[in-house]
Every structure is written in C-alpha cells, then in structure tokens.
Design a protein around this motif. Structure first.
Motif, PDB file in Angstrom:
ATOM      1  N   GLU A  23       0.818  -1.211   0.000  1.00  0.00           N
ATOM      2  CA  GLU A  23       0.000   0.000   0.000  1.00  0.00           C
ATOM      3  C   GLU A  23       0.856   1.267   0.000  1.00  0.00           C
ATOM      4  O   GLU A  23       0.402   2.346  -0.403  1.00  0.00           O
ATOM      5  N   LEU A  24       2.125   1.141   0.433  1.00  0.00           N
ATOM      6  CA  LEU A  24       3.018   2.304   0.428  1.00  0.00           C
ATOM      7  C   LEU A  24       3.312   2.795  -0.982  1.00  0.00           C
ATOM      8  O   LEU A  24       3.602   3.977  -1.191  1.00  0.00           O
ATOM      9  N   LEU A  25       3.259   1.897  -1.957  1.00  0.00           N
ATOM     10  CA  LEU A  25       3.596   2.270  -3.332  1.00  0.00           C
ATOM     11  C   LEU A  25       2.666   3.350  -3.867  1.00  0.00           C
ATOM     12  O   LEU A  25       3.039   4.111  -4.766  1.00  0.00           O
ATOM     13  N   ALA A  26       1.474   3.433  -3.336  1.00  0.00           N
ATOM     14  CA  ALA A  26       0.532   4.457  -3.793  1.00  0.00           C
ATOM     15  C   ALA A  26       0.961   5.858  -3.387  1.00  0.00           C
ATOM     16  O   ALA A  26       0.408   6.851  -3.889  1.00  0.00           O
ATOM     17  N   LEU A  27       1.951   5.962  -2.503  1.00  0.00           N
ATOM     18  CA  LEU A  27       2.396   7.271  -2.027  1.00  0.00           C
ATOM     19  C   LEU A  27       3.432   7.914  -2.947  1.00  0.00           C
ATOM     20  O   LEU A  27       3.756   9.093  -2.781  1.00  0.00           O
ATOM     21  N   ILE A  28       3.963   7.155  -3.893  1.00  0.00           N
ATOM     22  CA  ILE A  28       5.032   7.677  -4.753  1.00  0.00           C
ATOM     23  C   ILE A  28       4.463   8.687  -5.749  1.00  0.00           C
ATOM     24  O   ILE A  28       3.393   8.482  -6.323  1.00  0.00           O
ATOM     25  N   GLY A  29       5.213   9.756  -5.965  1.00  0.00           N
ATOM     26  CA  GLY A  29       4.908  10.668  -7.057  1.00  0.00           C
ATOM     27  C   GLY A  29       3.826  11.687  -6.758  1.00  0.00           C
ATOM     28  O   GLY A  29       3.525  12.002  -5.607  1.00  0.00           O
ATOM     29  N   ARG A  30       3.294  12.225  -7.850  1.00  0.00           N
ATOM     30  CA  ARG A  30       2.290  13.298  -7.797  1.00  0.00           C
ATOM     31  C   ARG A  30       2.816  14.498  -7.008  1.00  0.00           C
ATOM     32  O   ARG A  30       2.106  15.094  -6.196  1.00  0.00           O
TER      33      ARG A  30
END
Length: 366
Positions: A23-30
């Motif tokens: 679920e941490l991968l959703a925090l990358i970018g943007r």
C-alpha cells in the motif's frame, strides 16, 4: 567475518524481512510543480521546478521501486532476500522505502562523509549501514564503497545489488516523473537535469521528446566530476557528479552540459530559501542556477527542472556559515554566468562552465 559501522557481522545478522507493505507504493509521485522566480543571482523570466523532495522517499524512490520490482520479475531478487547498494544518501532513502513496500531488508554501503543526521534517518527507516572510512586512491569514495559492497555481498548469500549506475530499471523508474511533468505543462522548450547516475535525465527525455520533439536537454554536472570528460577530483558536492562513468548516462541526448561549483550551488540554495521558500541540496542549487540562466538567455522559452530533495539534509553544510567558511565557499562571490569552453577536455572547469560539445568519455578515450 565482515564487520562494519552498523554492526553487520554475518549473513544471520541481517534483520529478517518484514512483511511487504504494497500500500506504500501508492504514495510515490504526484509531486507539485512550482514556478521559480527568485533572483539566481539576478532577475529572470522564471522556470518550473518539480519538487521531488516533497514526495515520499524523495525522487529516487521512483528508481528504487523500479529496480527492485524489475529484479523480482526477472527472478534476480528472491522474496525476502537482502538488497545491498552503495549510496551517498539519497538513493538510500529511496531503497529504504522500497524495501519496506516490497518486503526486503536493505544494507547500504556509505562513506564517512555521510552526515550524522542522514545516518540516523536511514537507520530509523530500518536500513543497516556499512561505513567506509577512507576513499580509494583511484575512484575516491565511490570506488571504496563498491569494494566494501562486494565484501558485503560475499557475506550475504542471495543478496541483490541493484547497481544504480548501470541498471536500466533506474532510468525506467522516471517514466512516471516525465508523465507527471507532461501533464502539468502545456509546452516545454528546455529541460535541465542534474547528472549523477544518469537515471532521471535518461528516463525523462525519451517520453518528453516524443511529445515535444524540439525539446533541448541541458545536463548539470559538478566540478571535479568525470562523467562528461573532465578529470576526476575530490568533490564537496554530493548527489550529482561521479568519479566513474555510469552506463545509464545517454550522452547523445544532451544538447549541452554545465559544470557548477559549490559556491554557485550554495548561493542558489540560499536565494531559493529566502525568496521562493522551496529549496534543497547541492543538485537543487546547481540546476536552479542553470535553469534561471536558460530562461534568461532564451526569452519566451518554457524551462523546467527537477529539485531532487529538500533542504533538511543540508542544514549543517549549505545553510551553515561555519561550514561554507571552513571549506572556502563564499556564496557572495559565486559566478553570475558560465565560462564557455570549446570541448570538455580543453580546460579543467573549476567553477561554473558551459560546453556545447557533449562527448562520451569511454568512446573518445584513446
């Protein structure tokens, strides 16, 4: 038996892999895109900066995740196996993030110049550190770290080395950064990129030139770096530059290269902090200086760059008068424009220099 500053004694000393946290991968970018108008050092029309320091894990979390996922897909990285890499700090944060997200213990080979605060932060994120105390006679700190890394791998059977300087997945990790920038801008004429491993410049320029074929790419290196054909020298600036020639650098993609010194970078960082609030470290100061110059000499051009990290790691260096004085850095005397040199091997750049001839040193060496 291998020993190190982090207490790594044997393969069994490595912490067991924690459960993956995908679920941490959703925090990358943007990350946000800022309009920079601070005087650098004088007025300029402004340029855009992608603020990667505000992303979880920093800019290099993108590359770290791409390298580990790529290795998993190819079967080079077994589930739960340790990951070992050499770093001056920034990739270490990204790998600590990727290790938690994908489920791998991380061992980082660093050197004695790594700031105490960064050491504590890396350990807080669960990474084990191996600290090299002396640079190698040839290749400096990078060569010394690689030599220690090979020892660590021997002591940790099954450990995976991403080899950030030569791993194509490093470049692939920045496709998302290019896509975000393309979505935030209607047009782009000039992209300014710091160059260390060569990852984000190579990963961004392909997708962006497919959208804007006439896009110019300016590389920003550190004085004392050998990437673009200058002689290797001891370097104060960390995060950009190299004592080796990374295979991830796509030399043919660059239209020109600038070498920037510590005074120019520190001056730019301090000006950014005072006038635009957003700032960062050596790489940020260097690219900001060059991006402002590019916007100034090409009126009407849309110029963008990437600020790889924020200022917090550099509070006891760039933003500390005692540090700059001790190292002979006077931001007030920083160059206001680059010196033009005809060829990367014509003269050694000791301050801000520009060259419109870009070579691959490994192809042009006798």
């Amino acid at each position: 038996m291998l020993t190190g500053a982090a207490g790594l004694l044997a393969p069994t000393a490595t912490a067991p892999a924690a459960p993956a946290r995908p679920e941490l991968l959703a925090l990358i970018g943007r990350t946000p895109l800022a309009r920079i108008t601070a005087a650098l050092p004088g007025p300029h029309p402004g340029f855009f900066a992608k603020l990667e320091g505000l992303g979880v894990g920093g800019m290099k979390a993108r590359a770290a995740v791409a390298m580990l996922l790529g290795a998993r897909e190819r079967g080079e990285l077994a589930p739960g196996a340790p990951v070992v890499e050499s770093t001056s700090g920034t990739l270490g944060i990204g790998l600590a993030f990727a290790g938690q997200a994908i489920g791998h213990p991380v061992v980082l080979v660093c050197d004695a110049e790594l700031e105490p605060a960064m050491r504590r932060l890396l350990r807080a994120h669960g990474a084990r550190l191996e600290i090299v105390e002396r640079p190698a006679r040839r290749g400096g700190w990078q060569a010394a770290r690689i030599a220690r890394l090979r020892q660590v791998r021997t002591a940790l059977p099954g450990a995976y080395w991403p080899d950030q300087y030569n791993n194509p997945d490093n470049r692939a990790g920045y496709a998302s950064l290019a896509a975000e920038l393309a979505g935030q801008l209607d047009h782009l004429d000039v992209l300014v990129c710091s160059v260390g491993t060569g990852g984000h410049s190579a990963g961004m320029i392909g997708p962006l030139r497919r959208q804007w074929p006439a896009l110019r790419l300016i590389g920003v290196d550190a004085t004392g770096s050998t990437i673009f054909g200058q002689p290797a020298r001891p370097r104060l600036m960390r995060g950009l530059g190299s004592s080796i020639h990374p295979r991830n650098v796509v030399y043919r993609a660059f239209d020109e290269v600038h070498w920037v010194g510590p005074a120019e970078s520190a001056d730019a960082c301090r000006r950014l902090a005072r006038s635009n609030f957003v700032s960062g470290g050596w790489s940020t100061g260097a690219v900001a200086r060059v991006a402002a110059w590019a916007a100034r000499v090409q009126p009407g051009a849309v110029v963008a760059t990437v600020f790889p990290d924020g200022p917090h790691r550099y509070l006891t260096s760039i933003y500390d008068d005692a540090f700059t004085t001790a190292h002979g850095i006077d931001p007030a005397r920083a160059a206001t424009r680059p010196v033009e040199i005809p060829h990367p091997t014509a003269v050694e750049a000791t301050g801000w220099a520009r060259c419109r001839t870009v070579i691959d040193p490994l192809e042009t060496a006798p």
